[in-house]
Design a protein around this motif. Sequence first.
Motif, PDB file in Angstrom:
ATOM      1  N   TYR A 173      21.426  46.465  76.851  1.00  0.00           N
ATOM      2  CA  TYR A 173      20.597  45.898  77.911  1.00  0.00           C
ATOM      3  C   TYR A 173      19.912  44.647  77.377  1.00  0.00           C
ATOM      4  N   LYS A 174      20.691  43.615  77.196  1.00  0.00           N
ATOM      5  CA  LYS A 174      20.205  42.368  76.606  1.00  0.00           C
ATOM      6  C   LYS A 174      19.092  41.768  77.467  1.00  0.00           C
ATOM      7  N   GLY A 175      18.124  41.167  76.791  1.00  0.00           N
ATOM      8  CA  GLY A 175      17.014  40.536  77.490  1.00  0.00           C
ATOM      9  C   GLY A 175      15.839  41.480  77.711  1.00  0.00           C
ATOM     10  N   ILE A 176      16.053  42.775  77.484  1.00  0.00           N
ATOM     11  CA  ILE A 176      14.962  43.739  77.633  1.00  0.00           C
ATOM     12  C   ILE A 176      14.339  43.934  76.256  1.00  0.00           C
ATOM     13  N   THR A 177      13.115  43.474  76.096  1.00  0.00           N
ATOM     14  CA  THR A 177      12.464  43.617  74.797  1.00  0.00           C
ATOM     15  C   THR A 177      11.493  44.780  74.777  1.00  0.00           C
ATOM     16  N   GLU A 178      10.867  45.037  75.906  1.00  0.00           N
ATOM     17  CA  GLU A 178       9.934  46.147  75.973  1.00  0.00           C
ATOM     18  C   GLU A 178      10.044  46.780  77.352  1.00  0.00           C
ATOM     19  N   VAL A 179      10.171  48.081  77.387  1.00  0.00           N
ATOM     20  CA  VAL A 179      10.313  48.809  78.637  1.00  0.00           C
ATOM     21  C   VAL A 179       9.047  49.621  78.890  1.00  0.00           C
ATOM     22  N   LYS A 180       8.449  49.414  80.041  1.00  0.00           N
ATOM     23  CA  LYS A 180       7.309  50.232  80.432  1.00  0.00           C
ATOM     24  C   LYS A 180       7.817  51.643  80.709  1.00  0.00           C
ATOM     25  N   ARG A 181       7.124  52.629  80.220  1.00  0.00           N
ATOM     26  CA  ARG A 181       7.512  54.020  80.439  1.00  0.00           C
ATOM     27  C   ARG A 181       6.854  54.516  81.720  1.00  0.00           C
ATOM     28  N   ASP A 182       7.676  54.906  82.698  1.00  0.00           N
ATOM     29  CA  ASP A 182       7.187  55.513  83.940  1.00  0.00           C
ATOM     30  C   ASP A 182       8.340  56.288  84.564  1.00  0.00           C
ATOM     31  N   ASP A 183       8.139  56.791  85.773  1.00  0.00           N
ATOM     32  CA  ASP A 183       9.163  57.623  86.401  1.00  0.00           C
ATOM     33  C   ASP A 183      10.401  56.832  86.829  1.00  0.00           C
ATOM     34  N   LEU A 184      10.357  55.510  86.747  1.00  0.00           N
ATOM     35  CA  LEU A 184      11.534  54.692  87.047  1.00  0.00           C
ATOM     36  C   LEU A 184      12.352  54.383  85.795  1.00  0.00           C
ATOM     37  N   THR A 185      11.707  54.389  84.633  1.00  0.00           N
ATOM     38  CA  THR A 185      12.406  54.040  83.399  1.00  0.00           C
ATOM     39  C   THR A 185      12.672  55.247  82.501  1.00  0.00           C
ATOM     40  N   LEU A 186      12.090  56.376  82.822  1.00  0.00           N
ATOM     41  CA  LEU A 186      12.365  57.632  82.123  1.00  0.00           C
ATOM     42  C   LEU A 186      13.013  58.590  83.110  1.00  0.00           C
ATOM     43  N   GLU A 187      13.894  59.427  82.628  1.00  0.00           N
ATOM     44  CA  GLU A 187      14.546  60.410  83.480  1.00  0.00           C
ATOM     45  C   GLU A 187      14.803  61.664  82.667  1.00  0.00           C
ATOM     46  N   VAL A 188      15.048  62.758  83.339  1.00  0.00           N
ATOM     47  CA  VAL A 188      15.378  64.007  82.664  1.00  0.00           C
ATOM     48  C   VAL A 188      16.891  64.147  82.641  1.00  0.00           C
ATOM     49  N   VAL A 189      17.435  64.272  81.432  1.00  0.00           N
ATOM     50  CA  VAL A 189      18.851  64.536  81.246  1.00  0.00           C
ATOM     51  C   VAL A 189      18.974  66.025  80.948  1.00  0.00           C
ATOM     52  N   LEU A 190      19.637  66.749  81.835  1.00  0.00           N
ATOM     53  CA  LEU A 190      19.772  68.192  81.662  1.00  0.00           C
ATOM     54  C   LEU A 190      20.778  68.529  80.568  1.00  0.00           C
ATOM     55  N   ASP A 191      20.573  69.660  79.933  1.00  0.00           N
ATOM     56  CA  ASP A 191      21.511  70.167  78.937  1.00  0.00           C
ATOM     57  C   ASP A 191      22.631  70.932  79.647  1.00  0.00           C
ATOM     58  N   GLU A 192      23.173  70.318  80.661  1.00  0.00           N
ATOM     59  CA  GLU A 192      24.253  70.890  81.477  1.00  0.00           C
ATOM     60  C   GLU A 192      25.308  69.820  81.651  1.00  0.00           C
ATOM     61  N   ASN A 193      26.507  70.211  81.933  1.00  0.00           N
ATOM     62  CA  ASN A 193      27.593  69.254  82.152  1.00  0.00           C
ATOM     63  C   ASN A 193      27.534  68.771  83.599  1.00  0.00           C
TER      64      ASN A 193
END
Length: 153
Positions: free
Chosen positions: A128-148
């Motif tokens: 993700y070129k050009g991204i130096t710092e990402v604000k952490r919020d519900d748009l930039t963080l997500e839950v990845v399940l331990d499921e297929n």
Amino acid sequence: MNMHPYTTVAVEHLMKLVNIPSPTGFTHIAAAYLMDTLEGYGFAPYLTHKGNVVCPIGGEGHPLVVAAHVDTIGAMVRSIKPNGRLRYTQIGGYPDNNIENETCVVHTRDGRSYTGTFYLTTPASHVYKGITEVKRDDLTLEVVLDENVSSKE
């Protein structure tokens, strides 16, 4: 380190309590544990109409009161993304950067539980070129399940 026997018992109970899943709105198991434990020590606890445990401990003079939440501050599933990952919304107040890379348990309405991890949606700066710092919020963080999973279905 030698602990006083009462301290040892208190720590054992605290460890059991904090290991009971108790997200907001799902505290009945933790409350039942407290009720049983307090009754086992000869107290007469009771539940309020909102599910809080109250326990008079007796004594005279200036009473001592201990008040604590038995719910875990956490998150709730806001939506399932097209890729099968979860968008969350906060329950309680905490900085979103505190949950990055933390594991979680998702409890479903039908009683199932799934484990997962909070990850950034754009974790690799070389991709993700050009991204130096990402604000952490519900748009930039997500839950990845331990499921297929790879889709909303």
